[in-house]
Every structure is written in structure tokens, then in C-alpha cells.
Design a protein around this motif. Structure first.
Motif, PDB file in Angstrom:
ATOM      1  N   SER A 117      26.207 -12.048  35.226  1.00 37.35           N
ATOM      2  CA  SER A 117      26.217 -10.928  36.160  1.00 37.35           C
ATOM      3  C   SER A 117      24.937 -10.134  36.006  1.00 37.35           C
ATOM      4  N   CYS A 118      24.514  -9.523  37.091  1.00 38.59           N
ATOM      5  CA  CYS A 118      23.333  -8.660  37.081  1.00 38.59           C
ATOM      6  C   CYS A 118      23.690  -7.388  37.828  1.00 38.59           C
ATOM      7  N   ALA A 119      23.880  -6.320  37.092  1.00 38.41           N
ATOM      8  CA  ALA A 119      24.228  -5.033  37.686  1.00 38.41           C
ATOM      9  C   ALA A 119      22.959  -4.256  37.992  1.00 38.41           C
ATOM     10  N   ALA A 120      22.870  -3.746  39.211  1.00 34.69           N
ATOM     11  CA  ALA A 120      21.688  -3.018  39.647  1.00 34.69           C
ATOM     12  C   ALA A 120      22.017  -1.560  39.896  1.00 34.69           C
ATOM     13  N   SER A 121      21.061  -0.704  39.615  1.00 35.41           N
ATOM     14  CA  SER A 121      21.209   0.720  39.916  1.00 35.41           C
ATOM     15  C   SER A 121      19.868   1.238  40.394  1.00 35.41           C
ATOM     16  N   GLY A 122      19.893   2.351  41.067  1.00 33.48           N
ATOM     17  CA  GLY A 122      18.651   2.914  41.552  1.00 33.48           C
ATOM     18  C   GLY A 122      18.543   2.799  43.058  1.00 33.48           C
ATOM     19  N   ARG A 123      17.454   2.199  43.513  1.00 35.03           N
ATOM     20  CA  ARG A 123      17.204   2.111  44.940  1.00 35.03           C
ATOM     21  C   ARG A 123      18.202   1.172  45.616  1.00 35.03           C
ATOM     22  N   THR A 124      18.122   1.111  46.930  1.00 40.34           N
ATOM     23  CA  THR A 124      19.088   0.372  47.717  1.00 40.34           C
ATOM     24  C   THR A 124      19.073  -1.104  47.343  1.00 40.34           C
TER      25      THR A 124
END
Length: 123
Positions: free
Chosen positions: A20-27
Motif C-alpha cells: 500500500s502507498c498512502a498519500a497526503s498533501g496535494r490532490t
């Protein structure tokens, strides 16, 4: 964009894992998401990529038919399902994000990188 990969581990040959790769920040949903891997003593290599709408996926020949990339934009998460794992799949796996309009296998096209997660496949 901050990226965090997880899900690595030790598995026997023929087994499966899901990264899994969880992203946060920009869209998140405006980026291509990619997976790369780096084995000891080797350069980081492309594994798979997917566009924001999931209409475009591309795989390295070495994983085609065994690995599946996907993403859930609502959860800001990308995945890499790995089946029929082989010892040669052993590597640190990295997720990355690209502000691109086309799929790319080049590391230089990816703007953001997460820390890797170790995948070890025993024979």
C-alpha cells in the motif's frame, strides 16, 4: 505530496503480498502513481504505474501477469498486488507520484517518493 509505503515482508516463492502507498498533501488524484524496486547492488527499476482515472496501467515485462497496480482516490492510496512471487522479486519497493500526462517508466519523471518497504521472497 507525502508518500508512505507499507505491506512488505517475508514470503515464500509462489506466495502473495499487497503493498500500500498512502498519500497526503496535494490532490492525490491528479498524479500518476508508480511503483519501483531496488535490489541490493542494482539500480532502482520501474515496476508499474497507473493514471488518476485507472484507465491506464503499465507494467514492466518482468512482473506482467503477476502484479496488479490499483488505486483508491477516495482513500488517497495506491496498491500493488503481487502474486506468484519469485526470489528475484526481492527488493525494496518504493511508491512514487508523477505530475505527468502520460505513463512513464523513468525515475526522473516522478516528483515525489516515499520510503521503501522491504519485500523478501525465499526459495
Amino acid at each position: 505530496v507525502q508518500l508512505q509505503a507499507s505491506g512488505g515482508g517475508l514470503v515464500q516463492a509462489g506466495g502473495s503480498l499487497r503493498l500500500s502507498c498512502a498519500a497526503s498533501g496535494r490532490t492525490f488524484n491528479r498524479y500518476f502513481m508508480g511503483w519501483f524496486r531496488q535490489a541490493p547492488g542494482k539500480e532502482r527499476e520501474f515496476v508499474a504505474t497507473i493514471n488518476w482515472s485507472r484507465s491506464v496501467t503499465y507494467y514492466a515485462d518482468s512482473v506482467k501477469g503477476r502484479f496488479t497496480i490499483s488505486r483508491d482516490n477516495a482513500k488517497n492510496t495506491a496498491y500493488l498486488r503481487m502474486n506468484a512471487l519469485k526470489p528475484e522479486d526481492t527488493a525494496v519497493y518504493y511508491c512514487a507520484a508523477a505530475r505527468a500526462v502520460a505513463a512513464s517508466v523513468s525515475r526522473g519523471e516522478y516528483d515525489y517518493w516515499g520510503r521503501g518497504t522491504q519485500v523478501t521472497v525465499s526459495s
